[in-house]
Design a protein around this motif. Structure first.
Motif, PDB file in Angstrom:
ATOM      1  N   THR A   5       0.828  -1.207   0.000  1.00 27.04           N
ATOM      2  CA  THR A   5       0.000   0.000   0.000  1.00 27.04           C
ATOM      3  C   THR A   5       0.856   1.248   0.000  1.00 27.04           C
ATOM      4  OG1 THR A   5      -0.071  -0.087   2.406  1.00 27.04           O
ATOM      5  CG2 THR A   5      -1.869  -1.144   1.203  1.00 27.04           C
ATOM      6  N   ALA A   6       2.120   1.126  -0.401  1.00 28.37           N
ATOM      7  CA  ALA A   6       3.028   2.252  -0.272  1.00 28.37           C
ATOM      8  C   ALA A   6       2.706   3.360  -1.254  1.00 28.37           C
ATOM      9  CB  ALA A   6       4.457   1.773  -0.489  1.00 28.37           C
ATOM     10  N   SER A   7       2.246   3.026  -2.451  1.00 30.14           N
ATOM     11  CA  SER A   7       2.136   4.075  -3.451  1.00 30.14           C
ATOM     12  C   SER A   7       0.793   4.009  -4.147  1.00 30.14           C
ATOM     13  CB  SER A   7       3.261   3.915  -4.466  1.00 30.14           C
ATOM     14  OG  SER A   7       3.025   4.767  -5.565  1.00 30.14           O
ATOM     15  N   ALA A   8       0.201   5.182  -4.381  1.00 30.74           N
ATOM     16  CA  ALA A   8      -1.043   5.225  -5.136  1.00 30.74           C
ATOM     17  C   ALA A   8      -0.812   5.776  -6.518  1.00 30.74           C
ATOM     18  CB  ALA A   8      -2.040   6.115  -4.401  1.00 30.74           C
ATOM     19  N   ASP A   9       0.387   6.235  -6.815  1.00 22.36           N
ATOM     20  CA  ASP A   9       0.695   6.909  -8.068  1.00 22.36           C
ATOM     21  C   ASP A   9       1.233   5.889  -9.060  1.00 22.36           C
ATOM     22  OD1 ASP A   9       2.733   9.807  -8.918  1.00 22.36           O
ATOM     23  OD2 ASP A   9       1.490   8.470 -10.107  1.00 22.36           O
ATOM     24  N   ILE A  84     -11.994  -0.899 -19.658  1.00 26.58           N
ATOM     25  CA  ILE A  84     -10.940  -0.053 -20.222  1.00 26.58           C
ATOM     26  C   ILE A  84     -10.286   0.771 -19.118  1.00 26.58           C
ATOM     27  CG2 ILE A  84     -10.574   1.997 -21.695  1.00 26.58           C
ATOM     28  CD1 ILE A  84     -12.772   0.738 -23.548  1.00 26.58           C
ATOM     29  N   TYR A  85     -11.115   1.295 -18.208  1.00 26.49           N
ATOM     30  CA  TYR A  85     -10.566   2.093 -17.111  1.00 26.49           C
ATOM     31  C   TYR A  85      -9.677   1.238 -16.214  1.00 26.49           C
ATOM     32  CZ  TYR A  85     -10.306   4.909 -12.904  1.00 26.49           C
ATOM     33  OH  TYR A  85      -9.847   5.619 -11.817  1.00 26.49           O
ATOM     34  N   LEU A  86     -10.120   0.017 -15.914  1.00 22.78           N
ATOM     35  CA  LEU A  86      -9.343  -0.855 -15.030  1.00 22.78           C
ATOM     36  C   LEU A  86      -8.060  -1.339 -15.693  1.00 22.78           C
ATOM     37  CD1 LEU A  86     -12.102  -3.035 -13.309  1.00 22.78           C
ATOM     38  CD2 LEU A  86     -10.841  -1.117 -12.353  1.00 22.78           C
ATOM     39  N   LEU A  87      -8.115  -1.606 -16.994  1.00 24.01           N
ATOM     40  CA  LEU A  87      -6.896  -2.092 -17.675  1.00 24.01           C
ATOM     41  C   LEU A  87      -5.771  -1.074 -17.576  1.00 24.01           C
ATOM     42  CD1 LEU A  87      -8.244  -3.825 -20.932  1.00 24.01           C
ATOM     43  CD2 LEU A  87      -6.968  -4.894 -19.073  1.00 24.01           C
ATOM     44  N   LYS A  88      -6.135   0.204 -17.534  1.00 21.55           N
ATOM     45  CA  LYS A  88      -5.109   1.234 -17.441  1.00 21.55           C
ATOM     46  C   LYS A  88      -4.441   1.244 -16.062  1.00 21.55           C
ATOM     47  CE  LYS A  88      -6.311   5.255 -19.361  1.00 21.55           C
ATOM     48  NZ  LYS A  88      -7.151   6.418 -19.739  1.00 21.55           N
ATOM     49  N   ARG A  89      -4.989   0.533 -15.089  1.00 18.45           N
ATOM     50  CA  ARG A  89      -4.439   0.527 -13.739  1.00 18.45           C
ATOM     51  C   ARG A  89      -3.450  -0.613 -13.503  1.00 18.45           C
ATOM     52  NH1 ARG A  89      -6.231   5.269 -13.300  1.00 18.45           N
ATOM     53  NH2 ARG A  89      -5.544   5.232 -11.144  1.00 18.45           N
ATOM     54  N   TYR A  90      -3.274  -1.484 -14.510  1.00 16.25           N
ATOM     55  CA  TYR A  90      -2.382  -2.629 -14.323  1.00 16.25           C
ATOM     56  C   TYR A  90      -0.976  -2.303 -14.814  1.00 16.25           C
ATOM     57  CZ  TYR A  90      -6.387  -5.739 -13.485  1.00 16.25           C
ATOM     58  OH  TYR A  90      -7.493  -6.344 -12.961  1.00 16.25           O
ATOM     59  N   LEU A 105      -5.924   1.173  -7.611  1.00 18.74           N
ATOM     60  CA  LEU A 105      -7.241   1.773  -7.856  1.00 18.74           C
ATOM     61  C   LEU A 105      -7.681   2.489  -6.604  1.00 18.74           C
ATOM     62  CD1 LEU A 105      -9.703   1.940  -9.830  1.00 18.74           C
ATOM     63  CD2 LEU A 105     -10.611  -0.053  -8.651  1.00 18.74           C
ATOM     64  N   PHE A 106      -8.074   3.757  -6.759  1.00 17.81           N
ATOM     65  CA  PHE A 106      -8.598   4.537  -5.640  1.00 17.81           C
ATOM     66  C   PHE A 106      -7.653   4.470  -4.418  1.00 17.81           C
ATOM     67  CE2 PHE A 106     -12.877   3.177  -7.495  1.00 17.81           C
ATOM     68  CZ  PHE A 106     -12.880   4.231  -8.381  1.00 17.81           C
ATOM     69  N   TYR A 107      -6.390   4.749  -4.628  1.00 15.69           N
ATOM     70  CA  TYR A 107      -5.390   4.826  -3.558  1.00 15.69           C
ATOM     71  C   TYR A 107      -5.186   3.498  -2.826  1.00 15.69           C
ATOM     72  CZ  TYR A 107      -5.860   9.709  -4.603  1.00 15.69           C
ATOM     73  OH  TYR A 107      -5.899  10.895  -5.271  1.00 15.69           O
ATOM     74  N   LYS A 108      -5.467   2.412  -3.510  1.00 11.64           N
ATOM     75  CA  LYS A 108      -5.206   1.088  -2.954  1.00 11.64           C
ATOM     76  C   LYS A 108      -4.452   0.300  -4.005  1.00 11.64           C
ATOM     77  CE  LYS A 108      -7.616  -2.740  -0.786  1.00 11.64           C
ATOM     78  NZ  LYS A 108      -8.914  -3.332  -0.462  1.00 11.64           N
ATOM     79  N   THR A 109      -3.328  -0.286  -3.586  1.00  7.24           N
ATOM     80  CA  THR A 109      -2.481  -1.009  -4.535  1.00  7.24           C
ATOM     81  C   THR A 109      -2.411  -2.474  -4.154  1.00  7.24           C
ATOM     82  OG1 THR A 109      -1.148   0.985  -4.825  1.00  7.24           O
ATOM     83  CG2 THR A 109      -0.174  -1.074  -5.568  1.00  7.24           C
ATOM     84  N   ARG A 110      -2.441  -3.326  -5.163  1.00  4.28           N
ATOM     85  CA  ARG A 110      -2.246  -4.769  -4.953  1.00  4.28           C
ATOM     86  C   ARG A 110      -1.128  -5.204  -5.873  1.00  4.28           C
ATOM     87  NH1 ARG A 110      -7.493  -8.182  -5.808  1.00  4.28           N
ATOM     88  NH2 ARG A 110      -6.083  -9.827  -5.183  1.00  4.28           N
ATOM     89  N   SER A 111      -0.351  -6.149  -5.413  1.00  4.48           N
ATOM     90  CA  SER A 111       0.685  -6.702  -6.281  1.00  4.48           C
ATOM     91  C   SER A 111       0.821  -8.193  -5.996  1.00  4.48           C
ATOM     92  CB  SER A 111       2.014  -5.988  -6.061  1.00  4.48           C
ATOM     93  OG  SER A 111       2.484  -6.236  -4.751  1.00  4.48           O
TER      94      SER A 111
END
Lengths: 173, 260
Positions: A5-9, A84-90, A105-111
């Motif tokens: 959760t370190a980065s939302a950018d 389309i919106y979600l694909l841009k977040r990967y 997505l929305f300041y939450k990161t998963r890896s």
């Protein structure tokens, strides 16, 4: 699976110091094409129904059929727009030690990271729309033939062959 | 209710509308775990079904739908204290009955379909499929029908729906050659071809889409959760869709006997 959760950018540097061999993001072009096809097909049938109002037996039935089509096209529109919106977040990365999948997505990161020592195989899929643009989906499997036992999927990537050969080279080394 | 539960519920609603494959797909890790894991899955599915059933039946019960049987119909009620709470529970049970019965029939037909085609990956896969498809989409179908039939402004739309149901039953009666007339229901004649309001037409369209989702979710459940082919999945869906036909046939035989 690790939660980072370190980065939302999306433009922030990866938190790992491993050498990156390949990095890419999924393309949303196939989704745009599917969206366009759905809209064009739906609009064509709607226009046909409006032009021939008794084609389904009565004008009332045809109006109901038109409403069904309008609702279906709207649902497909929203579905593909969200996709389309979600694909841009990967973001997909191949490093010296493994493959990594990141999603924010929305300041939450998963890896999710899969070391090469755990990889048992990889699978390539390409539907008709993807084949028009040379895109494909590469699934990297950690065990068995059942995807759900642990896998990472790189969807709609531009050079699936290069990703597969990079992974293969690292496994062989 | 924790934030995790709320976000899961919202994601479930989103998936049910825009990603039905993800909505009905089973958790393979749970399927291949220990007996206790599978039992836990079973309890979880039961909880999901009860939660969705309550979401469907509770508003109906609060709105006053459902009737309490009298003592002649159900002698056990004589021993109960018929307080308002007890009546509420009995009306809730009645409102839940149709959906529960339909879910049970769907499960039996669906699982029989995958068993007969030798494609079954276990009863839990079928339970998972049916739990989500009935508590999501079948509940939506029932909600549309109840709303149409109880709304004063939609009487013509209600007549339109009833015409279809009557025509379906009489078609089967005629196929069996039975000399049977439904009590209080005449043969519907020509399909009502006009008179529906715009709202009525939109609701019928919504009902048709909910039916499409229900059928598609069963197809996806067979393909994804039992790993069947397209043909096998289609046969499984046809098995489920044939249950109303067999229900009507059984009812006709029960009323007329075998000498139709």
């Amino acid at each position: 699976m690790t939660n980072n959760t370190a980065s939302a950018d999306d433009s922030a540097a990866p938190t790992t110091s491993k050498t990156v061999l390949y990095e890419t993001r999924p393309s949303f072009r196939p989704a745009v094409v599917k969206l366009s096809l759905a809209v064009v097909a739906g609009a064509s049938v709607i226009i046909y129904l409006l032009t021939y109002p008794r084609v389904l037996g009565s004008q009332q039935n045809t109006e109901i059929g038109t409403y069904v089509l309008v609702l279906v096209v709207l649902l497909l529109l929203v579905r593909y727009a969200v996709r389309i919106y979600l694909l841009k977040r990967y973001r997909y990365t191949v490093t010296e030690e493994g493959v990594r999948w990141e999603y924010s997505l929305f300041y939450k990161t998963r890896s999710r990271e899969l070391p090469f020592t755990k990889i048992r195989g990889h699978e390539f899929r390409q539907d008709r729309i993807q084949s028009l643009f040379g895109f494909g989906t590469v699934s990297i499997l950690s065990g068995g033939t059942n995807h759900s036992l642990g896998f990472i999927r790189f969807e709609n990537v531009a050079d699936p062959g290069e990703i597969q050969s990079t992974i293969r080279d690292q496994i062989n080394n | 209710m924790g934030r995790g539960t709320v976000s899961r519920a919202l994601r479930g609603i989103f998936d049910s509308i825009f990603r039905p494959s993800r909505f009905v797909r089973v958790n393979y890790r749970a399927l291949e775990g220990s007996v206790w894991n599978k039992f836990g899955q079973l309890i979880q599915l039961f909880g999901i079904f009860v939660a969705n059933l309550s979401a469907y039946a509770l508003p109906l019960t609060i709105a006053g739908f459902g009737t309490v049987p009298n003592v002649e119909q159900l002698p056990i009620l004589a021993s109960l204290d018929m307080s308002e709470e007890t009546r509420f529970v009995l009306r809730f049970a009645q409102n839940s009955l149709y959906l529960t019965g339909a879910a049970g029939a769907t499960f039996m037909a669906f699982h029989a379909g995958v068993l007969l085609t030798r494609s079954s990956r276990g009863i839990l896969s079928s339970l998972h499929t049916v739990t989500y498809s009935t508590s999501g989409y079948l509940a939506a179908i029932f909600s549309f029908v109840v709303y149409i039939q109880t709304s004063d402004q939609l009487s013509r739309t209600a007549d339109f729906l009833i015409w279809f149901q009557v025509a379906f039953v009489y078609r089967i009666i005629d196929m069996l050659g039975a000399d049977l007339v439904l009590e209080g229901v005449e043969r519907g004649g020509e399909m009502p071809s006009q008179g529906l309001s715009q709202l009525g037409q939109i609701l019928i369209a919504g009902l048709l889409i909910a039916c499409g989702y229900y059928v598609y979710s069963l197809y996806l459940g067979s393909r994804l959760n039992h790993n069947t082919s397209r043909i096998t999945a289609t046969l499984t869906v046809l098995a489920v869709l044939s249950t109303p036909i067999f229900f009507v046939i059984a009812s006709v035989i029960a009323v007329t006997g075998f000498g139709m």
